[in-house]
Design an enzyme around this catalytic site. Structure first.
Site, PDB file in Angstrom:
ATOM      1  N   GLY A   1       8.181  43.445   5.081  1.00  0.00           N
ATOM      2  CA  GLY A   1       8.407  42.008   5.214  1.00  0.00           C
ATOM      3  C   GLY A   1       9.825  41.573   5.514  1.00  0.00           C
TER       4      GLY A   1
ATOM      5  N   SER B   1      15.552  37.051   4.814  1.00  0.00           N
ATOM      6  CA  SER B   1      14.272  37.420   4.206  1.00  0.00           C
ATOM      7  C   SER B   1      14.467  37.845   2.753  1.00  0.00           C
ATOM      8  CB  SER B   1      13.647  38.605   4.950  1.00  0.00           C
ATOM      9  OG  SER B   1      13.295  38.257   6.272  1.00  0.00           O
TER      10      SER B   1
ATOM     11  N   ILE C   1       5.033  39.461   2.452  1.00  0.00           N
ATOM     12  CA  ILE C   1       4.424  39.060   3.716  1.00  0.00           C
ATOM     13  C   ILE C   1       3.518  37.858   3.519  1.00  0.00           C
ATOM     14  CG2 ILE C   1       2.633  39.817   5.358  1.00  0.00           C
ATOM     15  CD1 ILE C   1       3.813  42.640   5.124  1.00  0.00           C
TER      16      ILE C   1
ATOM     17  N   TYR D   1       1.477  22.812   1.345  1.00  0.00           N
ATOM     18  CA  TYR D   1       1.315  24.259   1.172  1.00  0.00           C
ATOM     19  C   TYR D   1      -0.138  24.666   1.466  1.00  0.00           C
ATOM     20  CZ  TYR D   1       2.810  28.882  -0.375  1.00  0.00           C
ATOM     21  OH  TYR D   1       3.135  30.217  -0.416  1.00  0.00           O
TER      22      TYR D   1
ATOM     23  N   LYS E   1      -2.425  32.293  -1.768  1.00  0.00           N
ATOM     24  CA  LYS E   1      -1.620  32.824  -2.893  1.00  0.00           C
ATOM     25  C   LYS E   1      -2.455  32.908  -4.171  1.00  0.00           C
ATOM     26  CE  LYS E   1       2.509  33.416  -0.957  1.00  0.00           C
ATOM     27  NZ  LYS E   1       2.947  34.771  -0.555  1.00  0.00           N
TER      28      LYS E   1
ATOM     29  N   THR F   1      14.361  30.356   3.671  1.00  0.00           N
ATOM     30  CA  THR F   1      14.214  31.513   4.560  1.00  0.00           C
ATOM     31  C   THR F   1      13.535  31.032   5.843  1.00  0.00           C
ATOM     32  OG1 THR F   1      12.018  31.991   3.733  1.00  0.00           O
ATOM     33  CG2 THR F   1      13.857  33.058   2.590  1.00  0.00           C
TER      34      THR F   1
END
Ligand code: NAD
Ligand code: IMJ
Length: 260
Positions: A14, A20, A93, A156, A163, A194
């Site tokens: 990732g 990152s 990831i 989200y 998730k 990020t």
């Protein structure tokens, strides 16, 4: 101080660039004496990740798009040659279609839903299945998650559902791999700017809100997330599995963030 990961063979999936979370993790792993293999998603990222890998003095940089079984298989073959015993895996990831992170959740397409699940949740299962057989002396698998799994966070959306599934995967994998002395955990990070967060609407508002309302009154940085992954990967966390560890300035305990 003694190195926490001395001599451990590790794979970090990732890294896309210097910002990152996975880059900070790889860097902390090297600092703690680990031997690190990095993977990148696509040819587009190869040069950047190879440069970062050289800087960090990692063992090797290998391709691995988690949606392609043949790339997972070839990762396993490369690792078998270079590091017959693997001690740790970091999965950092996630992906969803941009439209699915801005329009109402109700409008999520079937394809968009399945894509988010495939890349962001199922990949932990496929990566664990591929790499656990190399972890013959036990080991640790750690993934990255976000509060949107259990709370509604504006925009989200489909990623929150992915998730939630990812966190459930952590528990089922921890249960099945425990007898092989492989621990499986997730770190739930506070918002960090990020590449995966930069594009989102109102990120500045989210960051400011957390900095105001969290117990520590500040945002999260990648280095402190990485240090928690070091802990989880090390023998210090030998009794910890199936857990979700929040590294978020304490934001997740807050009910109403009204403090000035
Ligand atoms: P990032 O964009 O640097 O990392 C995401 C990575 O996923 C990239 O390296 C990308 O190449 C990779 N990826 C996407 N599709 C892939 C595929 N098919 N195969 C292989 N790799 C693929 O952003 P980041 O913030 O470092 O994100 C890393 C993890 O941390 C993600 O799981 C994210 O959900 C999680 N997280 C991020 C934040 C945040 O605010 N930045 C907060 C909590 C959790
Ligand atoms: C992402 C979307 C909406 C709100 C968000 C985020 N908040 C935070 C994030 C509040 C902190 C970042 N995050 C935790 C992620 O897991 C991001 C995943 C992500 C981001 C993108 C952007 C670019 C794209 N697809 C993506 N897929 C997943 O095209």
């Amino acid at each position: 101080m003694a190195e926490l990961l001395a001599g451990k063979n590790t794979v970090v999936l990732g890294v896309a660039n210097r910002w990152s979370i996975a880059y900070a993790i790889a860097s902390a792993f090297v600092r703690e004496g680990a031997s690190v293999f990095l993977t990148y998603q696509s040819e587009r990222q190869r040069e950047t990740v190879e440069e970062l890998g050289a800087e960090l003095k990692v063992r090797k940089v290998l391709p691995c798009d988690v949606t392609k079984q043949e790339e997972l298989d070839s990762l396993v073959e490369h690792l078998k040659q270079d590091a017959p015993v693997l001690d740790a895996v970091v999965h950092s990831i996630a992906f969803a279609n941009k439209e699915d992170l801005s329009r109402p959740f109700l409008q999520t397409s079937r394809d968009g839903y399945l894509l988010a699940q495939e890349v962001s949740s199922y990949s932990l299962v496929s990566v664990s299945r591929a790499l656990a057989p190399l972890m013959t002396s036990g080991g640790s698998i750690t993934t990255l998650t976000y509060l949107g799994s259990t709370r509604v966070v504006q925009n989200y959306n489909v990623m929150g559902v992915a998730k939630a599934a990812l966190e459930a995967c952590v528990r089922y994998l921890a249960s099945e791999l425990g007898p092989s002395k492989i621990r499986v955990n997730a770190v739930s990070a506070g918002p960090i700017k990020t590449a995966s967060a930069r594009g989102i609407k109102d990120l500045t508002k989210v960051l400011d809100g957390v900095a105001k309302a969290s117990p520590l009154r500040r945002n999260t940085d990648t280095a402190e997330v990485a240090d928690t992954v070091v802990f989880l990967t090390s023998n210090m966390a030998r009794g910890v599995t199936g857990n979700i560890v929040y590294v978020d300035s304490g934001f997740q305990i807050v009910g109403l963030g009204l403090s000035e």
